[in-house]
Design a protein around this motif. Sequence first.
Motif, PDB file in Angstrom:
ATOM      1  N   ARG A  12      10.283  25.140 -41.974  1.00 37.72           N
ATOM      2  CA  ARG A  12       9.288  25.718 -42.883  1.00 37.72           C
ATOM      3  C   ARG A  12       8.306  26.641 -42.170  1.00 37.72           C
ATOM      4  NH1 ARG A  12       7.331  20.795 -46.588  1.00 37.72           N
ATOM      5  NH2 ARG A  12       5.742  22.312 -47.184  1.00 37.72           N
ATOM      6  N   CYS A  13       8.471  26.799 -40.885  1.00 37.66           N
ATOM      7  CA  CYS A  13       7.566  27.667 -40.127  1.00 37.66           C
ATOM      8  C   CYS A  13       8.051  29.105 -40.243  1.00 37.66           C
ATOM      9  CB  CYS A  13       7.535  27.243 -38.671  1.00 37.66           C
ATOM     10  SG  CYS A  13       6.525  28.321 -37.642  1.00 37.66           S
ATOM     11  N   MET A  39      17.540  22.713 -49.362  1.00 35.92           N
ATOM     12  CA  MET A  39      16.152  22.427 -48.998  1.00 35.92           C
ATOM     13  C   MET A  39      16.161  21.543 -47.759  1.00 35.92           C
ATOM     14  SD  MET A  39      13.293  21.125 -51.622  1.00 35.92           S
ATOM     15  CE  MET A  39      12.107  19.882 -51.200  1.00 35.92           C
ATOM     16  N   GLY A  40      16.364  22.169 -46.607  1.00 37.01           N
ATOM     17  CA  GLY A  40      16.485  21.400 -45.375  1.00 37.01           C
ATOM     18  C   GLY A  40      15.161  21.198 -44.680  1.00 37.01           C
ATOM     19  N   SER A  41      15.133  20.184 -43.797  1.00 36.27           N
ATOM     20  CA  SER A  41      13.945  19.998 -42.968  1.00 36.27           C
ATOM     21  C   SER A  41      14.397  19.524 -41.590  1.00 36.27           C
ATOM     22  CB  SER A  41      12.988  18.979 -43.596  1.00 36.27           C
ATOM     23  OG  SER A  41      13.585  17.712 -43.616  1.00 36.27           O
ATOM     24  N   LYS A  42      13.620  19.865 -40.592  1.00 34.25           N
ATOM     25  CA  LYS A  42      13.875  19.405 -39.235  1.00 34.25           C
ATOM     26  C   LYS A  42      12.502  19.162 -38.619  1.00 34.25           C
ATOM     27  CE  LYS A  42      16.803  20.352 -35.313  1.00 34.25           C
ATOM     28  NZ  LYS A  42      17.657  21.311 -34.637  1.00 34.25           N
ATOM     29  N   VAL A  43      12.117  17.886 -38.625  1.00 29.35           N
ATOM     30  CA  VAL A  43      10.733  17.556 -38.295  1.00 29.35           C
ATOM     31  C   VAL A  43      10.629  16.977 -36.889  1.00 29.35           C
ATOM     32  CG1 VAL A  43       8.704  16.210 -38.982  1.00 29.35           C
ATOM     33  CG2 VAL A  43      10.232  17.129 -40.748  1.00 29.35           C
ATOM     34  N   TYR A  44       9.735  17.548 -36.105  1.00 32.00           N
ATOM     35  CA  TYR A  44       9.409  17.032 -34.766  1.00 32.00           C
ATOM     36  C   TYR A  44       8.016  16.416 -34.825  1.00 32.00           C
ATOM     37  CZ  TYR A  44      13.267  20.010 -33.220  1.00 32.00           C
ATOM     38  OH  TYR A  44      14.495  20.596 -33.061  1.00 32.00           O
ATOM     39  N   THR A  45       7.804  15.338 -34.068  1.00 32.39           N
ATOM     40  CA  THR A  45       6.471  14.740 -34.034  1.00 32.39           C
ATOM     41  C   THR A  45       5.903  14.819 -32.621  1.00 32.39           C
ATOM     42  OG1 THR A  45       7.403  12.539 -33.669  1.00 32.39           O
ATOM     43  CG2 THR A  45       6.903  13.135 -35.940  1.00 32.39           C
ATOM     44  N   TYR A  46       4.594  15.000 -32.555  1.00 31.21           N
ATOM     45  CA  TYR A  46       3.877  15.113 -31.289  1.00 31.21           C
ATOM     46  C   TYR A  46       2.726  14.117 -31.343  1.00 31.21           C
ATOM     47  CZ  TYR A  46       6.619  19.365 -31.229  1.00 31.21           C
ATOM     48  OH  TYR A  46       7.673  20.256 -31.280  1.00 31.21           O
ATOM     49  N   GLY A  52      14.439  35.943 -53.182  1.00 38.38           N
ATOM     50  CA  GLY A  52      15.808  35.529 -53.499  1.00 38.38           C
ATOM     51  C   GLY A  52      16.725  35.452 -52.299  1.00 38.38           C
ATOM     52  N   LEU A  53      16.236  35.794 -51.117  1.00 41.49           N
ATOM     53  CA  LEU A  53      17.113  35.915 -49.953  1.00 41.49           C
ATOM     54  C   LEU A  53      17.098  34.706 -49.025  1.00 41.49           C
ATOM     55  CD1 LEU A  53      16.237  39.619 -49.001  1.00 41.49           C
ATOM     56  CD2 LEU A  53      18.219  38.805 -50.273  1.00 41.49           C
ATOM     57  N   SER A  54      16.141  33.781 -49.217  1.00 40.38           N
ATOM     58  CA  SER A  54      16.023  32.661 -48.286  1.00 40.38           C
ATOM     59  C   SER A  54      17.296  31.832 -48.229  1.00 40.38           C
ATOM     60  CB  SER A  54      14.846  31.762 -48.695  1.00 40.38           C
ATOM     61  OG  SER A  54      14.831  30.603 -47.890  1.00 40.38           O
ATOM     62  N   LYS A  55      17.617  31.363 -47.017  1.00 41.95           N
ATOM     63  CA  LYS A  55      18.745  30.440 -46.834  1.00 41.95           C
ATOM     64  C   LYS A  55      18.252  29.002 -46.918  1.00 41.95           C
ATOM     65  CE  LYS A  55      21.222  34.068 -45.350  1.00 41.95           C
ATOM     66  NZ  LYS A  55      20.143  35.055 -45.501  1.00 41.95           N
ATOM     67  N   ASN A  56      16.961  28.817 -47.141  1.00 38.31           N
ATOM     68  CA  ASN A  56      16.394  27.470 -47.218  1.00 38.31           C
ATOM     69  C   ASN A  56      15.536  27.347 -48.480  1.00 38.31           C
ATOM     70  OD1 ASN A  56      15.878  24.814 -46.356  1.00 38.31           O
ATOM     71  ND2 ASN A  56      14.013  25.429 -45.264  1.00 38.31           N
ATOM     72  N   THR A  90      -1.359  12.277 -34.829  1.00 41.08           N
ATOM     73  CA  THR A  90       0.039  12.687 -34.627  1.00 41.08           C
ATOM     74  C   THR A  90       0.297  13.958 -35.432  1.00 41.08           C
ATOM     75  OG1 THR A  90       0.756  10.397 -34.367  1.00 41.08           O
ATOM     76  CG2 THR A  90       2.454  12.001 -34.933  1.00 41.08           C
ATOM     77  N   VAL A  91       0.884  14.936 -34.781  1.00 37.03           N
ATOM     78  CA  VAL A  91       1.226  16.193 -35.448  1.00 37.03           C
ATOM     79  C   VAL A  91       2.698  16.137 -35.848  1.00 37.03           C
ATOM     80  CG1 VAL A  91       1.424  18.696 -35.176  1.00 37.03           C
ATOM     81  CG2 VAL A  91      -0.465  17.475 -34.076  1.00 37.03           C
ATOM     82  N   ARG A  92       2.947  16.504 -37.093  1.00 38.92           N
ATOM     83  CA  ARG A  92       4.336  16.633 -37.553  1.00 38.92           C
ATOM     84  C   ARG A  92       4.629  18.117 -37.787  1.00 38.92           C
ATOM     85  NH1 ARG A  92       4.384  14.510 -42.552  1.00 38.92           N
ATOM     86  NH2 ARG A  92       2.298  13.598 -42.509  1.00 38.92           N
ATOM     87  N   TYR A  93       5.777  18.559 -37.309  1.00 38.35           N
ATOM     88  CA  TYR A  93       6.120  19.988 -37.391  1.00 38.35           C
ATOM     89  C   TYR A  93       7.535  20.139 -37.934  1.00 38.35           C
ATOM     90  CZ  TYR A  93       7.462  24.638 -35.683  1.00 38.35           C
ATOM     91  OH  TYR A  93       7.926  25.925 -35.587  1.00 38.35           O
TER      92      TYR A  93
END
Length: 199
Positions: free
Chosen positions: A21-22, A1-8, A121-125, A14-17
């Motif tokens: 998960r996109c 269950m990974g995440s890689k969050v960018y903020t703007y 069942g195929l997701s890598k995340n 403030t937007v968090r992306y």
Amino acid sequence: MGSKVYTYEGEQLTVRYDVKRCIHAAECVSGLPHVFDPNKSPWVEPDNANADALATVIMQCPTGALHFDRKDGGDFEDDSSSNIVTIQADGPLYIRGGIEVVDQDGTVLLNDTRIALCRCGLSKNKPFCDNSHLEGFVDEGRLGEGGVKVGEKEGRLSITLSKNGPLLLEGPITFVSANGGEQRQGVRAALCRCGSSQN
Ligand code: SF4
Ligand code: FES
């Protein structure tokens, strides 16, 4: 269950992306093309719309890839609305509401208002959808027979990730089929996340 969050950072919001998960459903791009433009860098310009309009579009992101923090005293996202599980044809489960994801030991992994969970069942995340269903998962997204315990309950939806098994849902839930024609309500259900259920 990974995440890689960018903020703007914007003046009012403030937007968090979370790029992991996109799944490029593009509600953001079609909703506010002057804010969300994948052809520009940075691809998010929070000040190109007023904060209320931007918050409204962010809350339409079905996967929870987008979130916001208000700096202007405006409303934060409300997680007290009903919990709705909408099946996507040939794709994930879109879930909205007050959601808690826990592992089978009861450790809380995530609190959120919007998530897209893999059902092929195929997701890598896992448990999130990562678009791997595009490799050939086919299911029209109808509601199967039975399987939903009916009862009265209020509050948040708890989703337990059972090891090598289904998603165990507990809380007030409304299930909606992919075509919107079938709906069912209940308080407990076990949903397939391997793609092999015949129901
Ligand atoms: S609406 Fe959400 S999932 Fe869709 S493209 Fe935008 S950030 Fe990604
Ligand atoms: S449903 Fe999207 S990766 Fe499984």
